[in-house]
Write an enzyme that holds these catalytic residues in place. Structure first.
Site, PDB file in Angstrom:
ATOM      1  N   GLY A 172     -12.751 -18.855   3.784  1.00  0.00           N
ATOM      2  CA  GLY A 172     -12.524 -17.819   4.791  1.00  0.00           C
ATOM      3  C   GLY A 172     -13.820 -17.118   5.151  1.00  0.00           C
ATOM      4  O   GLY A 172     -14.774 -17.092   4.354  1.00  0.00           O
ATOM      5  N   SER A 179       0.818  -1.226   0.000  1.00  0.00           N
ATOM      6  CA  SER A 179       0.000   0.000   0.000  1.00  0.00           C
ATOM      7  C   SER A 179       0.852   1.278   0.000  1.00  0.00           C
ATOM      8  O   SER A 179       0.518   2.226  -0.714  1.00  0.00           O
ATOM      9  CB  SER A 179      -0.974  -0.006   1.179  1.00  0.00           C
ATOM     10  N   LYS A 192     -10.217  -4.808  10.731  1.00  0.00           N
ATOM     11  CA  LYS A 192     -11.280  -4.224   9.912  1.00  0.00           C
ATOM     12  C   LYS A 192     -12.651  -4.223  10.607  1.00  0.00           C
ATOM     13  O   LYS A 192     -13.452  -3.335  10.386  1.00  0.00           O
ATOM     14  CB  LYS A 192     -11.412  -4.978   8.596  1.00  0.00           C
ATOM     15  N   GLY A 194     -13.593 -13.972   7.181  1.00  0.00           N
ATOM     16  CA  GLY A 194     -13.170 -12.741   7.844  1.00  0.00           C
ATOM     17  C   GLY A 194     -13.653 -11.512   7.094  1.00  0.00           C
ATOM     18  O   GLY A 194     -14.646 -11.560   6.354  1.00  0.00           O
ATOM     19  N   ASP A 247     -13.237  -2.231  -0.048  1.00  0.00           N
ATOM     20  CA  ASP A 247     -12.960  -3.613  -0.477  1.00  0.00           C
ATOM     21  C   ASP A 247     -14.115  -4.154  -1.331  1.00  0.00           C
ATOM     22  O   ASP A 247     -13.895  -4.989  -2.211  1.00  0.00           O
ATOM     23  CB  ASP A 247     -12.800  -4.536   0.743  1.00  0.00           C
ATOM     24  N   THR A 256      -6.311  -2.787   8.006  1.00  0.00           N
ATOM     25  CA  THR A 256      -6.212  -4.139   7.465  1.00  0.00           C
ATOM     26  C   THR A 256      -6.170  -5.163   8.579  1.00  0.00           C
ATOM     27  O   THR A 256      -6.420  -4.848   9.748  1.00  0.00           O
ATOM     28  CB  THR A 256      -5.006  -4.248   6.482  1.00  0.00           C
TER      29      THR A 256
END
Ligand code: NAP
Length: 289
Positions: A129, A20, A69, A131, A105, A65
């Site tokens: 996942g 980033s 989050k 999350g 996102d 991140t």
């Protein structure tokens, strides 16, 4: 004398692998904007103090991140409609001391998938996942791609069921099913899915991430499928490699990274990120890694 730079950054833990800073600093420099993007690797107990610090220091904004989050939400003053719906934030804007949370996102996930839109309607999708990234992906799938069913494949059933129930409480327009990754039915289900998404850190350069493949590639991939990897560092992962070898379509996590970043950049600076330049610089950095 150089003008003092306006500060942007990334709040997370165990994030030395992040691209980033390179992405945002490249974009700011190319546009002649006076911003500096920094990494703030913080401990969980320091998250509230770090957010107070944004106000105190006049930091313009941050990305949030792994693993903050979701837990950042309760420390913010306001949320965009999308962030409020998924209760996860990856971008914070400090507007004169008021901290506003956004979720770019969802947009970042959707953009690279749009070329496959007509192929996804009424199809089955699987996501590894449960999350923050999985939440954003499911929201984007529900809003824009209208699949018949999304299977959430996770190792923690309590967590994946909680995610499913949370989505269903808000909107039942998408059928969600949860399955333990170790369930023998998993392989059979994966073979019937048009799109399979890796929303876990498995395969990533994150020091704590598992390097063992999520699925035995030779048992699932066909050339009719699409593999969407959210890990972007390294560029090539066992998940993508297995799909490529079978001739499946693939989307690298770098694409989501760039599009979520472009949206965040616009929120903080009001400017459009020079995407082609940024992609070129990031690819070069990943290839020489
Ligand atoms: P998160 O909120 O911590 O969720 C991670 C998920 O992965 C959890 O469900 C976790 O399960 C699961 N997991 C972790 N290790 C696993 C393993 N060895 N086997 C099976 N499941 C495992 O993280 P996140 O924010 O969703 O991010 C997930 C990944 O996506 C990260 O690599 C992140 O860098 C990437 N990402 C990329 C972009 C992009 O722009 N390309 C954007 C967002 C995220 P447990 O709950 O059981 O631990």
């Amino acid at each position: 004398m150089n003008a003092v730079k306006k500060v942007l950054g990334l709040l997370g833990s165990d994030i030395s692998y992040t691209l980033s800073p390179l992405m945002h600093n490249t974009a700011a420099e190319a546009l002649g904007l006076n911003y500096s993007y920094n990494v703030f690797d913080i401990r969980a107990k320091d998250l509230p103090a770090a957010l107070e610090g944004l106000r105190a220091l006049g930091i313009v904004g941050v990305n949030v991140t792994i693993p903050y989050k979701e837990r950042v939400v309760k420390y913010l003053d306001a949320l965009s409609a999308e962030a409020s719906e998924v209760q996860a934030v990856n971008t914070v804007l400090n507007q004169n001391g008021t901290l506003i949370g956004y979720n770019t996102d969802i947009y970042g996930f959707a953009e690279p998938l749009k070329v496959f839109k007509s192929e996804l309607e009424k199809e089955q999708v699987a996501i590894f996942g449960c999350g923050g990234a999985a939440r954003a992906a499911i929201q984007a799938l529900r809003n824009e791609f209208k699949p018949a069913t999304v299977f959430i494949l996770a190792r923690n059933e309590a967590k994946s069921n909680a995610l499913k129930e949370d989505f269903e409480r808000r909107n039942r327009s998408l059928e969600l099913k949860t399955l333990n990754m170790a369930d023998p039915k998993t392989l059979e289900i994966l073979r019937d899915c048009k799109l399979i998404i890796n929303a876990t850190p498995v395969g990533s350069a994150q020091p704590s991430a598992s390097k063992d493949p999520l699925v035995p590639a030779e048992k699932i991939w066909t050339k009719e499928q699409i593999a969407y990897e959210l890990v972007y560092n390294p560029l090539q992962t066992p998940f993508l490699q297995g799909a490529q070898e079978a001739g499946a379509e693939t989307i690298s996590g770098l694409e989501m990274l760039i599009h979520q970043g472009a949206k965040a950049f616009e929120i903080w600076t009001g400017n459009t990120m020079p995407i082609e330049l940024v992609r070129h610089v990031l690819l070069k950095a990943l290839e020489t890694n």
